[in-house]
Design a protein around this motif. Structure first.
Motif, PDB file in Angstrom:
ATOM      1  N   SER A  46       0.801  -1.210  -0.095  1.00 56.69           N
ATOM      2  CA  SER A  46       0.019   0.119  -0.262  1.00 56.69           C
ATOM      3  C   SER A  46       0.876   1.258  -0.178  1.00 56.69           C
ATOM      4  CB  SER A  46      -0.879  -0.088   1.399  1.00 56.69           C
ATOM      5  OG  SER A  46      -0.177   0.233   2.422  1.00 56.69           O
ATOM      6  N   SER A  57      -5.034   5.830  11.473  1.00 56.92           N
ATOM      7  CA  SER A  57      -5.499   5.037  10.482  1.00 56.92           C
ATOM      8  C   SER A  57      -4.718   4.785   9.401  1.00 56.92           C
ATOM      9  CB  SER A  57      -6.896   5.733   9.923  1.00 56.92           C
ATOM     10  OG  SER A  57      -7.343   4.908   8.953  1.00 56.92           O
ATOM     11  N   THR A  58      -4.374   3.696   8.908  1.00 62.37           N
ATOM     12  CA  THR A  58      -3.659   3.708   7.718  1.00 62.37           C
ATOM     13  C   THR A  58      -4.440   3.410   6.439  1.00 62.37           C
ATOM     14  OG1 THR A  58      -3.554   1.242   8.067  1.00 62.37           O
ATOM     15  CG2 THR A  58      -1.696   2.455   9.141  1.00 62.37           C
ATOM     16  N   LEU A  59      -5.776   3.471   6.356  1.00 60.72           N
ATOM     17  CA  LEU A  59      -6.615   3.460   5.271  1.00 60.72           C
ATOM     18  C   LEU A  59      -6.668   4.575   4.468  1.00 60.72           C
ATOM     19  CD1 LEU A  59      -9.513   1.719   7.023  1.00 60.72           C
ATOM     20  CD2 LEU A  59      -7.812   0.642   6.184  1.00 60.72           C
ATOM     21  N   LYS A  60      -6.623   4.647   3.077  1.00 54.28           N
ATOM     22  CA  LYS A  60      -6.843   5.481   2.252  1.00 54.28           C
ATOM     23  C   LYS A  60      -8.279   5.973   2.218  1.00 54.28           C
ATOM     24  CE  LYS A  60      -2.966   4.096  -0.506  1.00 54.28           C
ATOM     25  NZ  LYS A  60      -2.488   3.731  -2.148  1.00 54.28           N
ATOM     26  N   ASP A  87     -11.604   6.327   4.421  1.00 56.38           N
ATOM     27  CA  ASP A  87     -12.259   5.793   5.768  1.00 56.38           C
ATOM     28  C   ASP A  87     -13.082   7.254   5.958  1.00 56.38           C
ATOM     29  OD1 ASP A  87     -13.378   5.234   8.316  1.00 56.38           O
ATOM     30  OD2 ASP A  87     -11.082   5.394   9.348  1.00 56.38           O
TER      31      ASP A  87
END
Length: 502
Positions: free
Chosen positions: A146, A223-226, A228
């Protein structure tokens, strides 16, 4: 004619070291220069020191006056505090305990990273406790698929870039101070830099943060989400808040892939009108491979020559334009760049140019732009301005300021990120003069307001611009900012006198 031979000559002139050198002349204390009134905070006591030493150990509590200078004075020698103590935590838990104690005791705190701030936001104004992220320098994880890097806030930007480079990635942020600035400080000031045209601001690149609030509570937004979309995007509150709402302890940031083909063109133009025409053509004809566009005027280049004996690789011109391209196909990209350069040269939009693709020559050519701040430190006292305005007014504004200050200034010059509308305007004088600063500030900020611009493009408000925020922002926005500050830091202990004043 475009050539790379002049770049080789430039490499030897610059040598191996491209780092910035600080001038060791102590400025007057900020409280004297600006007549600031100290807030209603407690004074450091032996019992406070005992508590801090119990938390982090004696060796991580700095109190020697000589050692304190680097934390009390900003890199540009504009402001100087009187802090008697620097605390160096290593963990989020230590930061939490320290801030909880300071909040209970009403001890003011100045969060500090690499201390490369331009607006006086990273140093104390009075005797605030300096909470340094120097030792919070661990890389926690890197997801190579990612491209998400998680690290502590005290990691040096250049070290992070070197780390991800081994995995064929890069940090979406590049600054002249990359060898000493911290990623937490970059986030806290929403630093822009050279790569913003290609990769956008940190509001897009930073996916999550861990923050310690003024009362010591740890806020986990890491958070490591692109993508959210679950409620408010809270971590964005802290990007650009300059440590006034919380102390950033960890950062999750997206790192894009490295480009296989990189080139830098250093161009000379006879007028700023030609610079704008060339820039517009570059956007249309280079498209997806255009990654950075910088502009430098003649007085800026003269400053480099006068103080660092650095000259451009293409001789003397009215304006200089740096165009960087990055792509995946070297042959295709080079053909595209050459075709563009031949066309703007044949139409007399530019007068001359040099191209660098080989790494050593490429870095040496970029160093001309990156070493400008080092050069103007030798030009007397320099009033720094970091502005966003419509492109057509860039150097009209420089000329207006030059006329406004007249012979009282040694030099008025401008350079900046043409690709995102950010100009750095400097006025140098023999020494600091409060009346002179007020005169320039009032004239310049009124001009910027008339142009619907911003008085802080990428360096934050800090201490030096805090007094102007209420006149630049509309009333409802300013009130909401003050409400957020009161909610997040009711005792006002975090970075007082900065951004919103006190």
């Amino acid at each position: 004619m475009f050539t790379t031979r002049s770049c080789a000559k430039l490499c030897s002139k610059l040598g191996k070291s491209l780092g910035l050198r600080k001038v060791h002349v102590l400025p007057d204390f900020t409280q004297n220069s600006y007549n600031v009134r100290r807030g209603n905070y407690s004074v450091l006591q032996d019992s406070h020191i005992d508590f801090f030493q119990e938390i982090v150990g004696e060796e991580r509590v700095i109190m020697d006056e000589t050692d304190l200078n680097r934390y009390n004075i900003d890199w540009y020698n504009q402001v100087r505090g009187k802090s008697k103590i620097v605390i160096k935590p290593k963990t989020t838990e230590e930061v939490s305990q320290i801030l909880s104690f300071c909040n209970d005791q009403r001890l003011a705190v100045c969060p500090q990273g690499g201390n490369t701030c331009v607006s006086g936001g990273s140093v104390p104004v009075f005797d605030e406790i300096v909470l340094s992220s120097d030792l919070m320098n661990k890389i926690i994880s890197l997801d190579e698929t990612s491209g998400v890097l998680v690290c502590q806030a005290g990691c040096i930007l250049e070290n992070l870039n070197n780390f991800v480079a081994d995995k064929k990635l890069l940090l979406p942020l590049d600054l002249g101070s990359k060898g000493s600035c911290h990623i937490g400080g970059n986030v806290s000031t929403n630093a822009g830099g050279l790569r913003l045209l290609r990769y956008g601001s940190l509001h897009g690149s930073v996916l999550g943060l861990e923050i310690v609030k003024a009362d010591g509570e740890v806020l986990d937004c890491l958070s490591t989400l692109k993508k959210d979309n679950t409620g408010y995007h809270l971590h964005h509150l802290f990007i650009g808040s300059e440590g006034t709402l919380g102390f950033v302890t960890k950062v999750a940031i997206h790192c894009p892939p490295q480009s296989k083909a990189i080139s830098l063109a250093f161009l000379g133009a006879p007028s700023y009108e030609n610079v704008l025409k060339t820039f517009k053509r570059a956007k249309n004809e280079l498209g997806e491979i255009l990654s950075a566009v910088e502009v430098i005027d003649t007085p800026s280049m003269d400053t480099l020559n006068d103080h660092l004996q650095i000259t451009p690789p293409i001789g003397k011109h009215e304006f200089y334009l740096l165009l960087e391209t990055k792509g995946s196909d070297e042959e295709h990209d080079q053909q595209k760049l050459n075709k563009f350069l031949e066309s703007v040269l044949s139409e007399n939009l530019i007068s001359d140019g040099a191209i660098a693709s080989e790494p050593g020559k490429y870095h040496a050519m970029w160093a001309i732009r990156e070493r400008l701040p080092e050069a103007f430190l030798h030009d007397g006292y320099v009033y720094n301005y970091d502005l966003t305005i419509p492109l057509e007014y860039y150097f009209k504004l420089v000329a207006d300021v030059r006329q406004h200050v007249g012979t009282e200034a040694t030099r008025v010059f401008g350079f900046g990120h043409l690709g995102d509308g950010n100009i750095h305007l400097q006025v140098s004088t023999k020494e600091f003069n409060k009346a002179m600063k007020k005169r320039i500030d009032t004239f310049l900020f009124n001009k910027v307001k008339e142009l619907n611009g911003s008085i802080s493009a990428e360096h934050g408000m800090g201490f030096l611009k805090a007094g102007y925020l209420s006149s630049i922002k509309n009333e409802s926005s300013f009130k909401l900012m003050k409400s957020l500050k009161a909610l997040m830091d009711p005792n006002g202990i975090l970075n007082p006198y900065k951004v919103l004043e006190n």
